[in-house]
Write an enzyme that holds these catalytic residues in place. Structure first.
Site, PDB file in Angstrom:
ATOM      1  N   GLY A  46       0.845  -1.191   0.000  1.00  0.00           N
ATOM      2  CA  GLY A  46       0.000   0.000   0.000  1.00  0.00           C
ATOM      3  C   GLY A  46       0.875   1.233   0.000  1.00  0.00           C
ATOM      4  O   GLY A  46       2.052   1.162   0.395  1.00  0.00           O
ATOM      5  N   GLN A  51       3.003   9.943   1.489  1.00  0.00           N
ATOM      6  CA  GLN A  51       4.306   9.278   1.661  1.00  0.00           C
ATOM      7  C   GLN A  51       5.284   9.653   0.546  1.00  0.00           C
ATOM      8  O   GLN A  51       6.488   9.408   0.682  1.00  0.00           O
ATOM      9  CB  GLN A  51       4.136   7.758   1.717  1.00  0.00           C
ATOM     10  CG  GLN A  51       3.392   7.272   2.962  1.00  0.00           C
ATOM     11  CD  GLN A  51       3.245   5.773   2.977  1.00  0.00           C
ATOM     12  OE1 GLN A  51       2.319   5.237   2.384  1.00  0.00           O
ATOM     13  NE2 GLN A  51       4.165   5.080   3.622  1.00  0.00           N
ATOM     14  N   CYS A  95       5.618  -0.159   7.774  1.00  0.00           N
ATOM     15  CA  CYS A  95       5.283   1.043   7.012  1.00  0.00           C
ATOM     16  C   CYS A  95       6.520   1.468   6.242  1.00  0.00           C
ATOM     17  O   CYS A  95       7.619   1.526   6.804  1.00  0.00           O
ATOM     18  CB  CYS A  95       4.846   2.161   7.957  1.00  0.00           C
ATOM     19  SG  CYS A  95       4.362   3.666   7.087  1.00  0.00           S
ATOM     20  N   LEU A  96       6.334   1.784   4.975  1.00  0.00           N
ATOM     21  CA  LEU A  96       7.474   2.199   4.154  1.00  0.00           C
ATOM     22  C   LEU A  96       8.076   3.509   4.664  1.00  0.00           C
ATOM     23  O   LEU A  96       9.223   3.816   4.357  1.00  0.00           O
ATOM     24  CB  LEU A  96       7.037   2.346   2.688  1.00  0.00           C
ATOM     25  CG  LEU A  96       6.615   1.031   2.006  1.00  0.00           C
ATOM     26  CD1 LEU A  96       5.999   1.318   0.639  1.00  0.00           C
ATOM     27  CD2 LEU A  96       7.788   0.067   1.890  1.00  0.00           C
ATOM     28  N   HIS A 137      -4.781   1.330   7.498  1.00  0.00           N
ATOM     29  CA  HIS A 137      -3.419   1.886   7.632  1.00  0.00           C
ATOM     30  C   HIS A 137      -3.234   3.064   6.660  1.00  0.00           C
ATOM     31  O   HIS A 137      -2.699   4.112   7.028  1.00  0.00           O
ATOM     32  CB  HIS A 137      -2.412   0.763   7.359  1.00  0.00           C
ATOM     33  CG  HIS A 137      -0.972   1.158   7.320  1.00  0.00           C
ATOM     34  ND1 HIS A 137      -0.036   0.685   8.217  1.00  0.00           N
ATOM     35  CD2 HIS A 137      -0.270   1.964   6.466  1.00  0.00           C
ATOM     36  CE1 HIS A 137       1.150   1.185   7.929  1.00  0.00           C
ATOM     37  NE2 HIS A 137       1.041   1.961   6.867  1.00  0.00           N
ATOM     38  N   GLU A 138      -3.708   2.897   5.411  1.00  0.00           N
ATOM     39  CA  GLU A 138      -3.537   3.957   4.396  1.00  0.00           C
ATOM     40  C   GLU A 138      -4.417   5.165   4.685  1.00  0.00           C
ATOM     41  O   GLU A 138      -3.973   6.313   4.534  1.00  0.00           O
ATOM     42  CB  GLU A 138      -3.836   3.420   2.994  1.00  0.00           C
ATOM     43  CG  GLU A 138      -2.990   2.241   2.532  1.00  0.00           C
ATOM     44  CD  GLU A 138      -1.507   2.410   2.747  1.00  0.00           C
ATOM     45  OE1 GLU A 138      -1.021   3.557   2.796  1.00  0.00           O
ATOM     46  OE2 GLU A 138      -0.815   1.389   2.904  1.00  0.00           O
ATOM     47  N   HIS A 141      -2.899   7.353   7.144  1.00  0.00           N
ATOM     48  CA  HIS A 141      -1.877   8.254   6.574  1.00  0.00           C
ATOM     49  C   HIS A 141      -2.511   9.556   6.096  1.00  0.00           C
ATOM     50  O   HIS A 141      -1.918  10.633   6.246  1.00  0.00           O
ATOM     51  CB  HIS A 141      -1.175   7.594   5.380  1.00  0.00           C
ATOM     52  CG  HIS A 141      -0.002   6.728   5.731  1.00  0.00           C
ATOM     53  ND1 HIS A 141       1.097   7.186   6.409  1.00  0.00           N
ATOM     54  CD2 HIS A 141       0.248   5.410   5.468  1.00  0.00           C
ATOM     55  CE1 HIS A 141       1.981   6.191   6.548  1.00  0.00           C
ATOM     56  NE2 HIS A 141       1.482   5.101   5.989  1.00  0.00           N
TER      57      HIS A 141
HETATM   58  O1  GNR Z   1       3.933  -2.624   2.731  1.00  0.00           O
HETATM   59  C1  GNR Z   1       3.230  -2.498   3.742  1.00  0.00           C
HETATM   60  N1  GNR Z   1       2.882  -3.595   4.454  1.00  0.00           N
HETATM   61  C2  GNR Z   1       1.941  -3.603   5.463  1.00  0.00           C
HETATM   62  C3  GNR Z   1       1.850  -4.729   6.269  1.00  0.00           C
HETATM   63  C4  GNR Z   1       0.917  -4.801   7.283  1.00  0.00           C
HETATM   64  C5  GNR Z   1       0.065  -3.741   7.485  1.00  0.00           C
HETATM   65  C6  GNR Z   1       0.140  -2.601   6.706  1.00  0.00           C
HETATM   66  C7  GNR Z   1       1.071  -2.532   5.698  1.00  0.00           C
HETATM   67  S1  GNR Z   1       1.139  -1.124   4.692  1.00  0.00           S
HETATM   68  C8  GNR Z   1       2.810  -1.140   4.191  1.00  0.00           C
HETATM   69  C9  GNR Z   1       3.089  -0.066   3.143  1.00  0.00           C
HETATM   70  C10 GNR Z   1       2.842   1.300   3.737  1.00  0.00           C
HETATM   71  O2  GNR Z   1       3.583   1.844   4.510  1.00  0.00           O
HETATM   72  N2  GNR Z   1       1.737   1.894   3.400  1.00  0.00           N
HETATM   73  O3  GNR Z   1       1.419   3.092   3.927  1.00  0.00           O
HETATM   74 NI    NI Z   2       2.431   3.169   5.839  1.00  0.00          NI
END
Ligand code: GNR
Ligand code: NI
Length: 173
Positions: A46, A51, A95-96, A137-138, A141
């Site tokens: 995601g 980001q 999270c990246l 999660h997204e 953000h």
């Molecule tokens: O790549 C991602 N893996 C992930 C694993 C478990 C829960 C959420 C994520 S999102 C993350 C990529 C990211 O930072 N998206 O904002």
């Molecule tokens: Ni993230």
């Protein structure tokens, strides 16, 4: 297509609230393509526009776990959560924007989302499993929220401190 730089903590941009998108045009489609390329390259499942430094309510997801399965790219413009389940699920989240940090986070197991797709059409999607977690999660953000906000203050402060230190003492490459 172009790879974009992914912003990491403690950059304050990540705490900004993203603004709604007003029109789906060629510029937005190019940004979506670049975000998918950046997400797959990372690799991640995601990516929110903030980001890559763009404070707009846009995210891309491909939560396909099996690398041999067909890709399932999903683009959400101005996503809104309609309903959340009482049932919860726990995933080891990463999270990246917080590289190499993982932690268990509990979230509603199912979520119904309304969003505009890249063709400009309004959609509603029921999500469960990993997809439900990634969507939440997204969308977090887009509101300046990170998964470390679900951890104890002690653990969060330790993680942030490590990145502040690393930003002060960059590895000479
Ligand atoms: O790549 C991602 N893996 C992930 C694993 C478990 C829960 C959420 C994520 S999102 C993350 C990529 C990211 O930072 N998206 O904002
Ligand atoms: Ni993230």
């Amino acid at each position: 297509m172009a790879l974009m730089d992914i912003i990491t903590i403690p950059d304050p941009i990540l705490r900004k609230e993203s603004a709604p998108i007003e029109r789906v045009d060629g510029d937005l489609e190019r940004l979506i393509d670049d975000m998918f390329e950046t997400m797959y390259d990372a690799p991640g499942i995601g990516l929110a526009a903030i980001q890559v430094g763009i404070p707009r309510r846009l995210l891309v997801i491909d939560a396909t776990r099996d690398e041999h399965a067909a890709p399932n790219p999903i683009t959400m413009i101005n996503p809104e959560i309609l309903t959340l389940s009482d049932e919860v699920n726990t995933y080891d989240e990463g999270c990246l924007s917080i590289p190499e940090v993982f932690a268990e986070v509990e979230r509603p197991a199912e979520v119904r989302v309304r969003y505009t797709d890249r063709a400009g059409n309004l959609q509603e999607l029921d999500c469960d499993g990993l997809l439900a977690t990634v969507v939440q999660h997204e969308i977090d953000h887009l509101d300046g929220k990170l998964f470390i906000d679900f951890l104890s203050r002690l653990r969060r402060d330790r993680i942030v401190k490590k990145f502040v230190k690393a930003a002060r003492n960059p590895v000479v490459g």
